[in-house]
Design an enzyme around this catalytic site. Structure first.
Site, short mmCIF file in Angstrom:
data_model
loop_
_atom_site.label_atom_id
_atom_site.label_comp_id
_atom_site.label_asym_id
_atom_site.label_seq_id
_atom_site.Cartn_x
_atom_site.Cartn_y
_atom_site.Cartn_z
N SER A 271 48.47 25.97 -18.25
CA SER A 271 48.66 27.23 -17.53
C SER A 271 49.49 26.96 -16.29
O SER A 271 49.83 25.82 -16.00
CB SER A 271 47.30 27.79 -17.10
N LYS A 272 49.80 28.00 -15.59
CA LYS A 272 50.63 27.84 -14.40
C LYS A 272 49.99 26.91 -13.38
O LYS A 272 50.66 26.32 -12.56
CB LYS A 272 50.89 29.20 -13.76
N ARG A 273 48.68 26.80 -13.45
CA ARG A 273 47.98 25.96 -12.48
C ARG A 273 48.31 24.49 -12.64
O ARG A 273 48.31 23.74 -11.69
CB ARG A 273 46.46 26.12 -12.61
N ASN A 274 48.49 24.06 -13.88
CA ASN A 274 48.63 22.62 -14.09
C ASN A 274 50.00 22.20 -14.63
O ASN A 274 50.13 21.19 -15.29
CB ASN A 274 47.52 22.11 -15.01
#
Length: 500
Positions: A271-274
RNA sequence: GGCCCCGUCGUCUAGCGGCCUAGGACUCUGGCUUCUCAAGUCAGCUACGAGGGUUCGAAUCCCUUCGGGGCUACCA
């Protein structure tokens, strides 16, 4: 519904006579990401491998989340990657339309048929009621899911609900028993219907859900193989239930193959987080489509024989579903970069030039005139093995084009000491005397004077000249760079450096 | 919690009962090469989650366990 090995082989043998048709059916609720593309790539490669058809369908039944921009972006991304489709948006086909939002009447017809057959029923429970009951189920430690409250409503109850002005959803009746099917990657998978509650086919406002549309379309579009993310594995029994309600013969069911996830660095779903997940980002960063595809192909699949570098053509030749494995893979940017570097090095000069120009123009290094393009063309060979992303090109070639040349701030102190000044002075003198200006003559002049006569170490002597002419301690090969820069500019820069 | 899927170096993988004192690639470390940076090249580090079986023999088959993930929506 038992769909064990014998059934599987019936389906498989039935499919042997049929032309393969694989579909990629994203729901564009955002930019296509790495995981979507890996799926698309495998879909495409399998279709090409078998000489079958690659179908592209847009699943836009969730109108609150899908936008026209995302749909267009998905189309563009697939095209950019070279994953061309035989049936779908823009190219058409015999089984269209390929946007589910344009097929609403088809879904409505089937939903009505299921209702008439009593395979489905109207459910008047409100979302609030359902949530409350689920909460109670969780509290009682019972498997949450629809409790079947509206399965067998009396006429009275129905009129009562209608009088209350309630909307009804259409819900599929899951019979007792279980569904077993053979996943082409994982083998036999079985779900007890106790854990597959009656599911909604049509919303209260009459619009269809994925559960209905996906199954109807795969059948109507004559899809033979469904390769998709493993997050859909547990929705497969619902899909099979719809096939049954549609009256489809076992041998006409598509074959399922659930692809393993692509995970982020922290081992959660990407996801955009990682990490960067949007393919658009990779495009801007200067990753080549072939590198992205080659790298992604290695996530869950392997060409075997200690091989990793494959062209798109080789991928199509070698790819089979049987060789895809079932365990998730972690996305590794470093390896993508390494492969991108390999692909860049393998580019012909013409192709490399074509890929480079947009990056140089966007960075404002060149405006696109023919003399500029000619100079870029002659400079590209010396940087080709020095970059892993196309976005590095402007920085590497900037020194050839800047009008107001300046030495990098943190390098100035390295050429203002007496020793460096002496080197630059001598270099200037030798170079001025040169009648021929090419890397051989430049190297000859500098070597004989600075290395042999002054007895300097090459890295010291050439280092100073490098900073003076290219502005940095890191540059393409010095003599080639100076040749490309030209005598006049090279001497001017050394002169300017002496004045620092 | 329940259901389902998964488990070989840090990462991606080869391996499908003996060829495995486990191979390749990326990363990392060191050497060579060298005008910087790269590229190239050589070497090194590091893995079959654990415990039981089956077998003459197991990374490969079975069971248990532990760990990770997904699903559990009027999302897909």
């Amino acid at each position: 519904m038992q769909l064990k090995d014998s059934a599987n082989s019936r389906i498989r043998s039935a499919h042997m006579d049929k032309k393969v048709k694989v579909r990629f059916a994203p729901s564009p609720t955002g930019d296509l990401h790495v995981g979507n593309i890996r799926t698309a790539l495998f879909d495409w490669a399998y279709a090409r491998h078998t000489g079958g058809t690659f179908l592209f369908r847009i699943e836009d039944t969730d109108t609150t989340r899908v936008t026209d921009e995302y749909i267009q972006a998905a189309i563009d991304t697939l095209k950019w990657l070279g994953l061309t489709w035989d049936e779908g948006p823009e190219v058409g086909g015999d089984n269209g339309p390929y946007l589910q939002s344009q097929r609403l009447d088809i879904y409505a017809t089937w939903a009505q048929k299921f209702l008439d057959q009593k395979d489905a029923y109207y459910c008047y429970c409100t979302p609030v009621e359902l949530e409350a009951r689920r909460e109670a189920q969780r509290a009682a430690n019972v498997a949450p899911g629809y409790d079947g409250a509206c399965r067998d409503l009396t006429q009275e109850q129905i009129s009562d609900y209608k009088a209350q002005g309630r909307d009804a959803v259409v819900r599929m009746r899951m019979p007792d028993g279980s569904t077993t099917f053979v996943d082409q990657i994982r083998g036999e998978v079985s779900f007890d219907h106790k854990f597959v509650p009656d599911f909604v086919l049509v919303r209260g406002d009459g619009s269809p859900l994925y559960t209905l549309a996906v199954a109807v379309d795969d059948i109507l579009m004559k899809v033979t193989h469904i390769l998709r993310g493993e997050d859909l594995l547990s929705s497969t029994p619902r899909q099979i239930r719809v096939y049954q309600a549609m009256g489809i013969k076992l041998e006409d069911y598509p074959l399922f193959a659930h692809l393993p996830f692509v995970m982020g660095q922290d081992n959660t779903k990407l996801s955009k987080r990682n990490g960067e997940v949007s393919i658009a980002w990779y495009r801007e960063q200067g990753y080549l489509p072939e590198a992205i595809c080659n790298y992604l192909a290695l996530l869950g699949w392997s060409p075997g024989e200690d091989r990793e570098n494959v062209t798109m053509k080789e991928l199509c030749e070698l790819f089979t579903v049987e060789k895809v494995h079932s365990s998730p893979a972690r996305f590794d940017m470093k390896k993508l970069e390494a492969i991108n570097g390999d692909k860049i090095r393998a580019l012909t000069l013409d192709d490399f030039l074509a890929w480079s120009l947009p990056f140089l123009e966007k960075a404002g290094v060149i405006t696109g005139t023919q003399p500029e393009i000619d100079l870029v063309r002659s400079a590209l060979p010396i940087i080709q093995e020095r970059i892993v992303r196309l976005s590095e090109i402007p920085q590497m070639l900037k020194f050839l084009f800047v009008e107001n040349f300046e030495v990098d701030a943190d390098c100035i102190s390295k050429i203002t000491d007496d020793a460096s000044k002496a080197v630059l002075k001598r270099a200037l003198k030798e170079l001025e005397a040169l009648s021929q200006w090419n890397h051989d003559s430049i190297e000859g002049a500098l070597r004989s004077s600075l290395i042999e006569e002054l007895g300097l170490k090459p890295r010291v002597a050439f280092g100073s000249v490098r900073i003076a002419t290219t502005g940095s301690t890191i540059s393409p090969p010095l003599f080639e760079s100076m040749e490309l820069l030209g005598k006049e500019a090279s001497l001017a820069r050394i002169t300017a450096a002496l004045a620092l």
